[in-house]
Design a protein around this motif. Structure first.
Motif, short mmCIF file in Angstrom:
data_model
loop_
_atom_site.label_atom_id
_atom_site.label_comp_id
_atom_site.label_asym_id
_atom_site.label_seq_id
_atom_site.Cartn_x
_atom_site.Cartn_y
_atom_site.Cartn_z
N THR A 1 16.06 1.13 1.49
CA THR A 1 17.47 1.00 1.83
C THR A 1 17.63 0.62 3.31
O THR A 1 16.75 0.92 4.11
N PHE B 1 19.74 2.00 5.27
CA PHE B 1 20.58 3.04 5.85
C PHE B 1 20.20 3.38 7.28
O PHE B 1 21.05 3.78 8.08
N LEU C 1 22.02 1.02 9.43
CA LEU C 1 23.46 1.28 9.35
C LEU C 1 23.82 2.57 10.09
O LEU C 1 24.85 2.65 10.75
N TRP D 1 24.46 -4.59 9.32
CA TRP D 1 23.55 -4.98 8.25
C TRP D 1 23.98 -6.33 7.74
O TRP D 1 25.12 -6.56 7.37
N ARG E 1 20.42 -15.87 0.90
CA ARG E 1 20.03 -16.11 -0.49
C ARG E 1 19.97 -17.60 -0.72
O ARG E 1 20.95 -18.29 -0.55
N THR F 1 23.79 10.01 4.17
CA THR F 1 22.69 9.05 4.04
C THR F 1 21.55 9.64 3.23
O THR F 1 20.95 8.96 2.40
N LEU G 1 22.44 9.43 -0.38
CA LEU G 1 22.31 8.07 -0.91
C LEU G 1 20.85 7.66 -1.05
O LEU G 1 20.49 6.92 -1.98
N GLU G 2 20.01 8.13 -0.13
CA GLU G 2 18.58 7.85 -0.28
C GLU G 2 18.05 8.46 -1.57
O GLU G 2 17.26 7.83 -2.30
N ASP H 1 23.00 -4.56 -1.71
CA ASP H 1 24.45 -4.72 -1.54
C ASP H 1 25.20 -3.53 -2.12
O ASP H 1 26.15 -3.02 -1.53
N PHE I 1 24.21 -0.44 -2.63
CA PHE I 1 24.09 0.81 -1.87
C PHE I 1 24.73 0.71 -0.50
O PHE I 1 25.19 1.71 0.04
N VAL I 2 24.77 -0.48 0.07
CA VAL I 2 25.48 -0.65 1.35
C VAL I 2 26.98 -0.40 1.13
O VAL I 2 27.63 0.29 1.93
N TRP J 1 27.49 3.24 0.75
CA TRP J 1 27.38 3.90 2.06
C TRP J 1 28.67 3.76 2.85
O TRP J 1 29.13 4.71 3.49
N ARG J 2 29.24 2.54 2.80
CA ARG J 2 30.47 2.28 3.56
C ARG J 2 31.68 3.01 2.97
O ARG J 2 32.69 3.18 3.65
#
Lengths: 168, 165
Positions: free
Chosen positions: A65, A67, A70, A76, A81, B5, B8-9, B39, B41-42, B45-46
């Motif tokens: 991840t 994280f 972030l 991030w 792509r 975090t 989420l991990e 994407d 998980f981001v 997180w947000r």
């Protein structure tokens, strides 16, 4: 019990959506009604086959991840792509266009190189008079080309074996 | 690492494989499945507050994944739905599974999507309702219809173990 109500309960049970109390009541009903119990068996088999037919292969993700970045307030950005399907389609269209354009320029109206004219031009540059030459010489090539043309003219329709009438 | 975090991990470890498989089953998205997972998980997180308010983390993450997948698919096929993409057939094919797969493919997308979330991901009716943003009763009726259609389709094919006795 109405058939549609029973069917709905049987499906809910097959999908694991009945509360324990309702399931207990349904099981008691099925014990008393073998036909209904048979329908439950059929539904269970249908859903078992359905699950197998759409089962997914699970792999662990290779990437971790983002994280950590972030959490530190760093922005991030998703990886760039590459839209390979789109690129390949564009490349195929471009290649087709190039081939089509090349074919058009080589069409009937396009000027073709005159090989015998070229041979004469080369001969004029390199050799002042006809002379017996080696196997690969331009003069020999010219002589062969001109000889074939002369033989074709000499035969004519009457002299050509093709035109000789049978029996004569 | 802060608690959000860390949670989420943990979820990434638990649900990463299932979400990755969810993206990989779509032919167009398969090549970028790892990116789409990131994407997902981001975004989670947000919007961590929404994760905590959801029915279950699983429902919330699949809801995000569905939106991530649809956004990605719109770049290539604006008019196509996520469920319209056929699942790739496994290398070793069992003959009795192909009629079932064909019957599932014939279902309308509104019935096929909740069915796949149920059969593949084992989400509950309530979780599917959150993912698809529809009432639970609608999920239940669509699944009932889908299962009835599968039974009907299979009863017309010579597969004794799926027929009604």
């Amino acid at each position: 019990m109405k058939p549609e109500t029973l069917d709905a309960l049987l499906i809910d049970r097959s999908l694991g959506e009945l509360s324990p109390e309702v399931e207990e009541l349904l099981l008691a009903y099925l014990e008393a009604d073998p036909a209904a119990a048979g329908r439950q068996t059929g539904l269970d088999a249908t859903l078992r086959t359905a699950r197998e037919s759409v089962a997914l292969k699970l792999d662990r993700p290779r990437r971790t991840t983002p994280f950590a970045e972030l959490s530190q307030g760093r922005p991030w950005r998703p990886r760039v792509r590459i839209a390979w399907p789109e690129i390949l389609r564009l490349a195929a269209g471009l290649a087709a266009g190039i081939v089509l354009g090349w074919q058009i320029t080589r069409g009937p109206g396009a000027p073709k190189p005159e090989s015998s004219t070229a041979l004469h031009a080369v001969a004029a540059l390199g050799e002042s008079k006809p002379s017996p030459a080696g196997f690969w010489s331009v003069t020999r090539a010219l002589a062969q080309t001109d000889g074939r043309a002369a033989r074709r003219q000499d035969r004519g329709p009457a002299g050509s074996p093709l035109w000789r009438r049978p029996g004569k | 690492m802060d608690p959000a975090t860390r949670e989420l991990e943990n979820l990434y470890g638990q649900m990463g494989p299932a979400l990755l498989a969810y993206f990989r089953q779509h032919r167009i998205l398969a090549g970028t499945a790892e990116d789409l997972l990131q994407d997902t998980f981001v975004r989670a997180w947000r919007n961590f507050g929404r994760l905590q308010a959801s029915i279950t983390p699983r429902a919330y993450l699949f809801g995000i994944a569905r939106n991530v997948g649809r956004d990605a698919l719109r770049k290539y096929r604006p008019m196509q739905e996520l469920v319209d993409e056929p699942a790739a057939a496994p290398a070793i094919e069992d003959g009795r599974l192909e009629p079932m797969r064909a019957a599932i493919a014939r279902l309308p997308p509104s019935h096929r999507e909740p069915l796949l979330l149920k059969l593949q991901q084992e989400l509950t009716y309530v979780e599917i309702a959150e993912v698809l943003e529809i009432p639970v009763g609608t999920v239940r009726s669509r699944l009932h219809h889908a299962v009835a259609q599968l039974k009907l389709a299979l009863n017309s094919t010579p597969h004794p173990e799926t027929r009604d006795p």
